[in-house]
Design a protein around this motif. Sequence first.
Motif, PDB file in Angstrom:
ATOM      1  N   PRO A 525       0.806  -1.234   0.000  1.00  0.00           N
ATOM      2  CA  PRO A 525       0.000   0.000   0.000  1.00  0.00           C
ATOM      3  C   PRO A 525       0.835   1.278   0.000  1.00  0.00           C
ATOM      4  O   PRO A 525       0.436   2.253  -0.635  1.00  0.00           O
ATOM      5  CB  PRO A 525      -0.837  -0.140   1.278  1.00  0.00           C
ATOM      6  CG  PRO A 525      -0.953  -1.610   1.498  1.00  0.00           C
ATOM      7  CD  PRO A 525       0.349  -2.181   1.037  1.00  0.00           C
ATOM      8  N   TRP A 526       1.987   1.299   0.712  1.00  0.00           N
ATOM      9  CA  TRP A 526       2.793   2.525   0.700  1.00  0.00           C
ATOM     10  C   TRP A 526       3.330   2.817  -0.696  1.00  0.00           C
ATOM     11  O   TRP A 526       3.436   3.980  -1.098  1.00  0.00           O
ATOM     12  CB  TRP A 526       3.929   2.433   1.719  1.00  0.00           C
ATOM     13  CG  TRP A 526       4.920   1.317   1.458  1.00  0.00           C
ATOM     14  CD1 TRP A 526       4.897   0.071   1.990  1.00  0.00           C
ATOM     15  CD2 TRP A 526       6.052   1.368   0.576  1.00  0.00           C
ATOM     16  NE1 TRP A 526       5.948  -0.684   1.509  1.00  0.00           N
ATOM     17  CE2 TRP A 526       6.670   0.107   0.641  1.00  0.00           C
ATOM     18  CE3 TRP A 526       6.598   2.336  -0.249  1.00  0.00           C
ATOM     19  CZ2 TRP A 526       7.814  -0.219  -0.092  1.00  0.00           C
ATOM     20  CZ3 TRP A 526       7.736   2.026  -0.986  1.00  0.00           C
ATOM     21  CH2 TRP A 526       8.337   0.776  -0.897  1.00  0.00           C
ATOM     22  N   ALA A 527       3.665   1.745  -1.450  1.00  0.00           N
ATOM     23  CA  ALA A 527       4.126   1.933  -2.824  1.00  0.00           C
ATOM     24  C   ALA A 527       2.977   2.399  -3.717  1.00  0.00           C
ATOM     25  O   ALA A 527       3.164   3.219  -4.619  1.00  0.00           O
ATOM     26  CB  ALA A 527       4.735   0.642  -3.363  1.00  0.00           C
ATOM     27  N   GLN A 528       1.778   1.869  -3.479  1.00  0.00           N
ATOM     28  CA  GLN A 528       0.618   2.321  -4.233  1.00  0.00           C
ATOM     29  C   GLN A 528       0.346   3.798  -3.969  1.00  0.00           C
ATOM     30  O   GLN A 528      -0.039   4.548  -4.872  1.00  0.00           O
ATOM     31  CB  GLN A 528      -0.612   1.483  -3.852  1.00  0.00           C
ATOM     32  CG  GLN A 528      -0.504   0.017  -4.212  1.00  0.00           C
ATOM     33  CD  GLN A 528      -1.707  -0.785  -3.734  1.00  0.00           C
ATOM     34  OE1 GLN A 528      -2.763  -0.223  -3.423  1.00  0.00           O
ATOM     35  NE2 GLN A 528      -1.554  -2.106  -3.676  1.00  0.00           N
ATOM     36  N   HIS A 529       0.560   4.210  -2.711  1.00  0.00           N
ATOM     37  CA  HIS A 529       0.366   5.618  -2.352  1.00  0.00           C
ATOM     38  C   HIS A 529       1.342   6.506  -3.114  1.00  0.00           C
ATOM     39  O   HIS A 529       0.965   7.567  -3.643  1.00  0.00           O
ATOM     40  CB  HIS A 529       0.552   5.773  -0.842  1.00  0.00           C
ATOM     41  CG  HIS A 529       0.324   7.165  -0.338  1.00  0.00           C
ATOM     42  ND1 HIS A 529      -0.929   7.716  -0.207  1.00  0.00           N
ATOM     43  CD2 HIS A 529       1.203   8.139   0.054  1.00  0.00           C
ATOM     44  CE1 HIS A 529      -0.833   8.953   0.242  1.00  0.00           C
ATOM     45  NE2 HIS A 529       0.450   9.229   0.423  1.00  0.00           N
ATOM     46  N   MET A 530       2.616   6.089  -3.212  1.00  0.00           N
ATOM     47  CA  MET A 530       3.616   6.871  -3.947  1.00  0.00           C
ATOM     48  C   MET A 530       3.308   6.879  -5.442  1.00  0.00           C
ATOM     49  O   MET A 530       3.446   7.909  -6.108  1.00  0.00           O
ATOM     50  CB  MET A 530       5.012   6.305  -3.692  1.00  0.00           C
ATOM     51  CG  MET A 530       5.492   6.439  -2.250  1.00  0.00           C
ATOM     52  SD  MET A 530       7.125   5.689  -1.964  1.00  0.00           S
ATOM     53  CE  MET A 530       8.183   6.833  -2.854  1.00  0.00           C
ATOM     54  N   ALA A 531       2.889   5.726  -5.958  1.00  0.00           N
ATOM     55  CA  ALA A 531       2.584   5.661  -7.393  1.00  0.00           C
ATOM     56  C   ALA A 531       1.390   6.533  -7.734  1.00  0.00           C
ATOM     57  O   ALA A 531       1.362   7.185  -8.787  1.00  0.00           O
ATOM     58  CB  ALA A 531       2.330   4.207  -7.794  1.00  0.00           C
ATOM     59  N   LYS A 532       0.395   6.548  -6.861  1.00  0.00           N
ATOM     60  CA  LYS A 532      -0.797   7.367  -7.111  1.00  0.00           C
ATOM     61  C   LYS A 532      -0.446   8.845  -7.129  1.00  0.00           C
ATOM     62  O   LYS A 532      -0.958   9.610  -7.953  1.00  0.00           O
ATOM     63  CB  LYS A 532      -1.842   7.070  -6.035  1.00  0.00           C
ATOM     64  CG  LYS A 532      -3.145   7.833  -6.210  1.00  0.00           C
ATOM     65  CD  LYS A 532      -4.152   7.482  -5.115  1.00  0.00           C
ATOM     66  CE  LYS A 532      -5.438   8.279  -5.282  1.00  0.00           C
ATOM     67  NZ  LYS A 532      -6.414   7.954  -4.218  1.00  0.00           N
ATOM     68  N   LYS A 533       0.438   9.264  -6.224  1.00  0.00           N
ATOM     69  CA  LYS A 533       0.869  10.664  -6.173  1.00  0.00           C
ATOM     70  C   LYS A 533       1.946  10.981  -7.208  1.00  0.00           C
ATOM     71  O   LYS A 533       2.280  12.153  -7.406  1.00  0.00           O
ATOM     72  CB  LYS A 533       1.416  10.983  -4.781  1.00  0.00           C
ATOM     73  CG  LYS A 533       0.407  10.859  -3.640  1.00  0.00           C
ATOM     74  CD  LYS A 533      -0.544  12.042  -3.622  1.00  0.00           C
ATOM     75  CE  LYS A 533      -1.405  12.027  -2.373  1.00  0.00           C
ATOM     76  NZ  LYS A 533      -2.333  13.176  -2.329  1.00  0.00           N
ATOM     77  N   ARG A 534       2.500   9.925  -7.842  1.00  0.00           N
ATOM     78  CA  ARG A 534       3.608  10.064  -8.790  1.00  0.00           C
ATOM     79  C   ARG A 534       4.774  10.817  -8.128  1.00  0.00           C
ATOM     80  O   ARG A 534       5.322  11.768  -8.663  1.00  0.00           O
ATOM     81  CB  ARG A 534       3.159  10.776 -10.074  1.00  0.00           C
ATOM     82  CG  ARG A 534       2.113  10.015 -10.857  1.00  0.00           C
ATOM     83  CD  ARG A 534       1.981  10.532 -12.270  1.00  0.00           C
ATOM     84  NE  ARG A 534       3.222  10.405 -13.029  1.00  0.00           N
ATOM     85  CZ  ARG A 534       3.635   9.285 -13.614  1.00  0.00           C
ATOM     86  NH1 ARG A 534       2.955   8.173 -13.493  1.00  0.00           N
ATOM     87  NH2 ARG A 534       4.764   9.271 -14.279  1.00  0.00           N
ATOM     88  N   ARG A 535       5.136  10.333  -6.956  1.00  0.00           N
ATOM     89  CA  ARG A 535       6.240  10.906  -6.204  1.00  0.00           C
ATOM     90  C   ARG A 535       7.280   9.823  -5.923  1.00  0.00           C
ATOM     91  O   ARG A 535       6.935   8.683  -5.585  1.00  0.00           O
ATOM     92  CB  ARG A 535       5.760  11.472  -4.864  1.00  0.00           C
ATOM     93  CG  ARG A 535       4.933  12.748  -4.967  1.00  0.00           C
ATOM     94  CD  ARG A 535       4.416  13.114  -3.591  1.00  0.00           C
ATOM     95  NE  ARG A 535       3.687  14.376  -3.593  1.00  0.00           N
ATOM     96  CZ  ARG A 535       2.900  14.772  -2.605  1.00  0.00           C
ATOM     97  NH1 ARG A 535       2.769  14.009  -1.519  1.00  0.00           N
ATOM     98  NH2 ARG A 535       2.264  15.920  -2.670  1.00  0.00           N
ATOM     99  N   LYS A 536       8.538  10.205  -6.009  1.00  0.00           N
ATOM    100  CA  LYS A 536       9.615   9.295  -5.630  1.00  0.00           C
ATOM    101  C   LYS A 536       9.970   9.445  -4.156  1.00  0.00           C
ATOM    102  O   LYS A 536      10.894   8.789  -3.680  1.00  0.00           O
ATOM    103  CB  LYS A 536      10.849   9.556  -6.492  1.00  0.00           C
ATOM    104  CG  LYS A 536      10.644   9.277  -7.971  1.00  0.00           C
ATOM    105  CD  LYS A 536      11.932   9.364  -8.752  1.00  0.00           C
ATOM    106  CE  LYS A 536      12.494  10.775  -8.764  1.00  0.00           C
ATOM    107  NZ  LYS A 536      13.727  10.860  -9.601  1.00  0.00           N
TER     108      LYS A 536
END
Length: 559
Positions: A525-536
């Motif tokens: 889920p934390w990776a999904q959160h970053m992918a959704k925000k398009r943030r590294k």
Amino acid sequence: MLTRKGSLAYGRLYSNHGAMTPGVDGETADGMSMAKIERVIDAVRHERFRFKPAKRIYIPKKNGKQRPLGLPSWSDKLVGEVIRLLLEAYYEPRLSDRSHGFRPGKGCHTALSEVADLWTGTTWLIEGDISDCFGSFDHEVMLSTLAERIHDNRFLRLIKQMLQAGYLEDWVWNETLSGAPQGGVVSPILSNLYLDRLDKFVETVLVPQYTRGESRAPNPAYARVRMAAVRARKRGFAPAARELRKQLRGTPSKDPQDPGYRRLRYCRYADDTLLGFAGPKAEAEQIKQCLAQFLRDDLKLELNPDKTLITHARTEAASFLGYEITVQHSATRPSVNGSVALRVPRQVIKAKCAPYLKHGKPERRTELLNRNDLTIVSTYGAEFRGLAQYYLLAGDVWRLSRLKWVAQTSMLKTLAAKHRSTVSAMARKYRAKISTPDGPRTCYEASVPRAGRKPLVGRFGEIPLKRQKKAVLQDRPVVRPVARKELITRLRMGRCELCEQKDQVEVHQVRKLADLTEPGQPQPPWAQHMAKKRRKTLVVCPRCHEDIHTGQPTALLTE
């Protein structure tokens, strides 16, 4: 002030590709926090900070040799960026206008435009190339140059310790007796400060010594031919008058050998220098010797004898920043006589065509066959666009049409092999007409639609191969003043973006968004959160950060 500079330095560095490249201590931008910035700045303020040796690697050069490159640790990069900001803010207004390398608002195109616009009438071009310039800087000369204007001994000691930190090669420490830190963010400004002494020498000594006369004296030969043409016309000898006027167009109106006229011009980009001289070759040789002597005696540097050349500007071409530079002369177009021409080197076109050719013909690229159509078109488009934009100043930029045809054919063959189709079918499928400042233009285009957003588009061939006299390609974009980087604002809020708790926070960072997904593994889920925000980057508390690295369920997973 140092804390503010530290935050600014972090905001500039964290998005760089090298931010996640570890140095000798394995430290990267991952795990950065305001508390860590404070600790580093406090160590600098109390002179406890010590630069670590850089990790030495080698990258290949065009001539087959290898260039050493140092990979500093993350904390060293951060302090180096603070030093760069301070040095640039103080020295940038004081540097010579003839220096174009590693400076905001300047670059290769500004240097080439200056040569093309202001060097009219040049007879000899003196190409100066310094042997191992960045690796041969004398530390004492560098520190004495800084000490002329900087009187803060703590700051000077910090720079001295940075210069002498050494490097690790195969885990063996080696001392750095000379040179600027290769790969360090502060190396470009240090090199400009070191070579600024060369700029001042040329501008205050050589240019006044080899420049005299307001303008060239009239050419007696031009006057004789002109009067002969006038007499022939008055006497009714029309054929003779036409021949004399034709001869007049190829005769200079000013005396090219006027002993009372001299001009010396100078331009530098990093360690590449170019001087243009209007005068005899013997004096051009003297200028070259004076330049070599100053570099040897004052800067402890040597000119490369194989690359330091004196070129006759009208009959030969000098090489500068990847361009061929020559002076034009035409018997039929006298208006161009004496003006500087920029040209695309033939060997550049040949070398850039080579990756697309097999047995002399354009061929598909097998390494791209498994990529999607957008990636294939974008890859070819980016490769050609970068070269075309760089050579837009050249009068013969149209010569790149050969490269365009080769790359275009290779691209269509790659797409045809991927879809098991034909080149003509791929050309019909991806051909598109777009609007440009130069009017409608036909190119090749691949796109991927996205729900609720603009489609991703990749293009090839949208740049017209037409000379642009005012084209500018800057090495570094002009940084417009902003209140604060978005990541710094998120850090200062002190709120974990996973568990929402107010606490000491730090940054979890990945090299690229593609690293968030492992093949065959579900995305946490934390990776999904970053992918959704398009943030590294993800601002988290230490507990959540530890859970991310250990693979434990995070707070977001339990919600």
